[in-house]
Design an enzyme around this catalytic site. Sequence first.
Site, short mmCIF file in Angstrom:
data_model
loop_
_atom_site.label_atom_id
_atom_site.label_comp_id
_atom_site.label_asym_id
_atom_site.label_seq_id
_atom_site.Cartn_x
_atom_site.Cartn_y
_atom_site.Cartn_z
N SER A 128 0.83 -1.21 0.00
CA SER A 128 0.00 0.00 0.00
C SER A 128 0.86 1.26 0.00
O SER A 128 1.98 1.27 0.54
CB SER A 128 -0.85 -0.01 1.27
OG SER A 128 -1.49 1.23 1.44
N TYR A 171 -1.81 0.20 10.12
CA TYR A 171 -2.06 -0.58 8.90
C TYR A 171 -0.83 -0.50 7.98
O TYR A 171 -0.31 -1.53 7.52
CB TYR A 171 -3.30 -0.04 8.20
CG TYR A 171 -3.44 -0.47 6.77
CD1 TYR A 171 -3.78 -1.79 6.46
CD2 TYR A 171 -3.24 0.43 5.72
CE1 TYR A 171 -3.90 -2.19 5.15
CE2 TYR A 171 -3.37 0.03 4.40
CZ TYR A 171 -3.70 -1.28 4.12
OH TYR A 171 -3.81 -1.68 2.82
N LYS A 208 2.03 -3.45 6.60
CA LYS A 208 2.38 -3.69 5.19
C LYS A 208 3.90 -3.56 5.01
O LYS A 208 4.52 -4.35 4.28
CB LYS A 208 1.64 -2.70 4.28
CG LYS A 208 0.14 -2.93 4.22
CD LYS A 208 -0.19 -4.17 3.41
CE LYS A 208 -1.64 -4.54 3.44
NZ LYS A 208 -1.96 -5.75 2.68
N1 UFG Z 1 -13.06 11.20 2.55
C1 UFG Z 1 -14.03 12.14 2.88
N2 UFG Z 1 -15.24 11.68 3.28
C2 UFG Z 1 -15.56 10.36 3.36
C3 UFG Z 1 -14.56 9.40 3.00
C4 UFG Z 1 -13.33 9.86 2.61
O1 UFG Z 1 -13.78 13.34 2.85
O2 UFG Z 1 -16.69 10.02 3.74
C5 UFG Z 1 -11.75 11.68 2.11
C6 UFG Z 1 -10.61 11.17 2.99
O3 UFG Z 1 -10.41 12.03 4.08
C7 UFG Z 1 -9.45 11.15 2.01
C8 UFG Z 1 -10.11 10.84 0.66
O4 UFG Z 1 -11.50 11.16 0.83
O5 UFG Z 1 -8.87 12.41 1.95
C9 UFG Z 1 -9.98 9.40 0.25
O6 UFG Z 1 -10.38 8.58 1.34
P1 UFG Z 1 -10.65 7.02 1.24
O7 UFG Z 1 -11.15 6.59 2.57
O8 UFG Z 1 -11.50 6.73 0.05
O9 UFG Z 1 -9.20 6.40 0.94
P2 UFG Z 1 -7.82 6.62 1.73
O10 UFG Z 1 -7.00 7.55 0.89
O11 UFG Z 1 -8.02 7.00 3.13
O12 UFG Z 1 -7.21 5.15 1.78
C10 UFG Z 1 -6.93 4.36 0.65
C11 UFG Z 1 -7.10 2.90 1.01
C12 UFG Z 1 -6.07 2.48 2.03
C13 UFG Z 1 -4.71 2.79 1.52
C14 UFG Z 1 -4.60 4.23 1.11
C15 UFG Z 1 -3.27 4.45 0.45
O13 UFG Z 1 -8.38 2.68 1.54
O14 UFG Z 1 -6.17 1.09 2.25
O15 UFG Z 1 -5.64 4.58 0.18
O16 UFG Z 1 -3.18 5.71 -0.05
F1 UFG Z 1 -3.78 2.56 2.48
#
Ligand code: UFG
Length: 325
Positions: A116, A139, A143
């Site tokens: 990741s 997490y 990894k």
């Molecule tokens: N976000 C919101 N509102 C929500 C959900 C997400 O504003 O309801 C924002 C988050 O704060 C973030 C962006 O949208 O800035 C993307 O969030 P996600 O939860 O879709 O994905 P992440 O970037 O947090 O995480 C993903 C994978 C992880 C991995 C990571 C690596 O889920 O497993 O990318 O970059 F580790």
Amino acid sequence: MSILVTGGAGYIGSHMVLHLLEKGYEVVIADDLSTGNKEAVLANKFYQADIKDEKAMARLFKENQIDGVIHFAAFSLIGESMQEPLKYYENNVTGTLRILKYMDEYGIKNIVFSSSAAVYGESPSPIKENAGTNPTNAYGETKLAVEKMLKWASKAYGINFAALRYFNAAGSHVSGRIGEKRKIETHLIPIALDVALGKIEELLIFGDDYDTFDGTCIRDYIHVSDLASAHLLALEKMANEKKCGLNMIYNLGSEKGFSVNQIVEAVKSVTEVNIRTEIAPRRSGDPAVLIASSEKIKKELGWAPQYTDIRDIISTAWEFRKKMR
Ligand code: UFG
């Protein structure tokens, strides 16, 4: 060739299985269905087992001649990993350790590991594979710990490995057969689509005061089928290589960043529905910007992602989400 896909009932794992079957491989799935879905199990050979279940895994390796392993089975919720880090170490690290022991015992030489971008922490974007690794959550630490374990196992037992560091996996298979379906949904695109479907009233935007052009976080979204094709390229490279102990670490991203606001706009445009949003506090552990450099895998393995337009990626996710029960 028979490939073991651990976590093959999960989001990325099920797309991998479909890709392997389309390419004519035999597939064996190990998945305990703790986060995966029964209806996403596409291979005939399915062991409903935790990869730490020694009895079940011993049976699996005994009953099948495995030529290579693609290893997805892991817990992957960043927030949960901060509350219960030991649960993450036990599953993600110990689980992989067990797989490696079987590989050594049965003389299986090739493994592709689902790593990741979380291993990098707050590195400046675009991120190359040689950037420092300093995870901001448990997490990402698990990894990274597995990547290191793979390195030593590779040296000692002559195992070839590829660790693929994904940025944000998105979209669904073009057939609509499988897609992004979790028991608990925390990801931006599926939540925004659920707002479009009227299942959720509004999308909470976690922070609009980041140091980005519009104040919201920027991420690099890559289609899940393009992730699957990269895994197979890595596995085929190992299978064709006569050497042992091959170590490959690659980023998988689109090399383009989209802010949360831009994703909301793209979802509005694809679904033709207004998405109600509200600004909420920052979510702990979220870096401001994560964009990949994927030059290395393009150059070395000839990987060429098929989905280059974020609206096409969201469209595939939308088609699946509308039908999802
Ligand atoms: N976000 C919101 N509102 C929500 C959900 C997400 O504003 O309801 C924002 C988050 O704060 C973030 C962006 O949208 O800035 C993307 O969030 P996600 O939860 O879709 O994905 P992440 O970037 O947090 O995480 C993903 C994978 C992880 C991995 C990571 C690596 O889920 O497993 O990318 O970059 F580790």
